[in-house]
Design an enzyme around this catalytic site. Structure first.
Site, short mmCIF file in Angstrom:
data_model
loop_
_atom_site.label_atom_id
_atom_site.label_comp_id
_atom_site.label_asym_id
_atom_site.label_seq_id
_atom_site.Cartn_x
_atom_site.Cartn_y
_atom_site.Cartn_z
N ASP A 135 0.41 63.11 -54.57
CA ASP A 135 -0.64 62.11 -54.65
C ASP A 135 -1.72 62.46 -55.69
O ASP A 135 -2.04 61.64 -56.55
CB ASP A 135 -1.23 62.02 -53.22
CG ASP A 135 -2.43 61.14 -53.16
OD1 ASP A 135 -2.32 60.02 -53.65
OD2 ASP A 135 -3.46 61.59 -52.62
N ASP B 173 4.95 66.88 -48.01
CA ASP B 173 4.28 66.01 -47.03
C ASP B 173 4.95 64.64 -46.90
O ASP B 173 4.73 63.95 -45.91
CB ASP B 173 2.81 65.78 -47.43
CG ASP B 173 2.04 67.08 -47.57
OD1 ASP B 173 2.45 68.09 -46.97
OD2 ASP B 173 1.03 67.09 -48.31
N MET C 91 2.60 71.83 -41.65
CA MET C 91 1.77 71.21 -42.70
C MET C 91 1.96 69.68 -42.71
O MET C 91 2.60 69.13 -41.82
CB MET C 91 2.12 71.80 -44.05
CG MET C 91 1.51 73.16 -44.30
SD MET C 91 1.87 73.72 -45.98
CE MET C 91 0.68 75.04 -46.14
O1 F6P Z 1 0.37 68.98 -50.03
C1 F6P Z 1 1.16 70.09 -49.72
C2 F6P Z 1 0.43 71.03 -48.81
O2 F6P Z 1 1.29 72.11 -48.49
C3 F6P Z 1 -0.13 70.40 -47.54
O3 F6P Z 1 0.85 70.19 -46.56
C4 F6P Z 1 -1.18 71.40 -47.16
O4 F6P Z 1 -2.19 70.78 -46.40
C5 F6P Z 1 -1.73 71.84 -48.50
O5 F6P Z 1 -0.71 71.56 -49.45
C6 F6P Z 1 -2.09 73.30 -48.57
O6 F6P Z 1 -2.67 73.55 -49.80
P1 F6P Z 1 -2.91 75.02 -50.38
O7 F6P Z 1 -1.63 75.45 -51.04
O8 F6P Z 1 -4.01 74.85 -51.34
O9 F6P Z 1 -3.23 75.92 -49.24
#
Ligand code: F6P
Length: 359
Positions: free
Chosen positions: A114, A138, A180
């Site tokens: 996104d 996601d 997640m």
């Molecule tokens: O968008 C992918 C994702 O893994 C989400 O499911 C999660 O909330 C986020 O990214 C975690 O982000 P980061 O890698 O910055 O911890």
């Protein structure tokens, strides 16, 4: 005008299948269209800072089964600032456009979720030759049936649930598994369905603590001495807010969710008297080799994206519709998230086999 040189970048959180897509764009571009392909490093960071290297057919050999991305990624960098929810131009925008010009790009492939594709849509207003490819564990991108990365993440969740069932059974415990998915419950829903979750909590269906407790007690009354509760990181009780783990202030999407699993385990233990433990699957869901399905989807998206560019169909994202890969305008794909609806077929399927959504 025929394309001579194309750039590829991977942005946002990594997921299995990114390398398969980079390989597919590179191979199709070189073999079918004689393009020069360059790989831009670390997503929009490399576009802004001018970090890129040529990609040959050999450079993308043996990366099909590899997780992560050989190009690197960033979920912080953007050529734009976000003001009142809108991308506005900055000095970084000028730097990014100057690099596109300096590299002599005729096409730019942005592989992302996104955030990355919203930026790609804005970039396409200033420099039109942009094509988007949808990836994210996601599965929350609109206009496409499924994003690559999601299948592998759900397979991992399913395997984790299989393992947690046995230890939960042995100790007669409740195991709460936090997965997640940000604000979308797809991973919890489909992983929970495949792994036999007894309770599935998703952001789109705010739960009642009492209903969750009752679901566990009803199982107990039927002689079930263990239960598996799958909770999406974005799930929350009705009328309450998401549980935030941290705020990454220099990220365009600063909120990092996390912690709801512990909260759910605590109220279940207090409310039922059953010992409850929490397992947070975290970034393991994003790692590892892409599944068969994600390799095929990512390779298809990559080759189709190259075709769209060759046909001059810029400003589009490749979308999966049934078995077809079709162009959809980037703006349409990114205007809102694809969320689970409470009447979705998979929700009714999960209910039909006895899962509770705590509502
Ligand atoms: O968008 C992918 C994702 O893994 C989400 O499911 C999660 O909330 C986020 O990214 C975690 O982000 P980061 O890698 O910055 O911890």
């Amino acid at each position: 005008m025929p394309i001579k040189r194309a750039g590829v970048l991977t942005g946002g959180g990594d997921c299995p299948g990114l390398n398969a897509a980079v390989r597919a764009i590179t191979r199709k571009g070189i073999l079918d269209y004689s393009w020069e392909v360059i790989g831009i490093q670390d997503g929009y960071e490399g576009l802004i800072e001018g970090q890129a290297r040529p990609l040959t057919s050999d450079d993308v050999a043996n990366i099909l089964p590899r997780g992560g991305t050989i190009l690197g990624t960033s979920n912080k960098a953007s050529p734009f600032d976000l003001r009142d929810g809108k991308e506005v131009e900055t000095e970084r925008t000028k730097k990014a456009l100057a690099n596109i010009d300096r590299w002599g790009l005729d096409a730019l492939f942005c592989i992302g979720g996104d955030g990355t594709l919203t930026i790609a849509a804005k970039l396409a207003e200033l420099w039109p030759n942009v094509i988007g490819l949808p990836k994210t564990i996601d599965n929350d991108l609109r206009c496409t049936d499924q994003t690559f990365g999601f299948d592998t993440a759900c397979a991992f969740v399913t395997d984790a649930l299989d393992r947690l069932h046995t230890t939960a059974d042995a100790h007669h415990r409740v195991m709460v598994v936090e997965v997640m998915g940000r604000y979308a419950g797809w991973i919890a829903l489909e992983g929970g369905l495949a792994g036999g979750g007894d309770v599935i909590l998703i952001p789109e269906m705010p739960f009642s603590r009492q209903k969750v407790i009752s679901a566990i007690e009803e199982r107990s009354a039927r002689g079930k001495r263990s239960s598996i509760v799958v909770v999406s990181e974005g799930a929350h009780a009705a009328g309450e807010k998401h549980v935030v783990d941290s705020v990454v202030s220099d990220s365009p999407d600063p909120i990092r969710l996390g912690g709801i699993g512990k909260h759910v385990a605590t109220f279940i233990e207090e409310g039922t008297g059953h010992e409850s433990r929490v397992a947070v699957l975290g970034h393991m869901q994003r790692g590892g080799s892409p599944s068969f399905y994600d390799r095929v989807l990512a390779t298809g998206c990559g080759t189709r994206a190259a075709e769209l560019a060759a046909e001059g169909m810029f400003g589009n994202m490749v979308a999966l519709r049934g078995k077809d890969l079709v162009p959809v305008p980037l703006g349409e794909a990114t205007c809102s998230l694809k969320l689970v609806t409470p009447d979705h077929r998979l929700v009714t399927t999960a209910k039909a086999v006895g899962a509770s959504f705590g509502i």
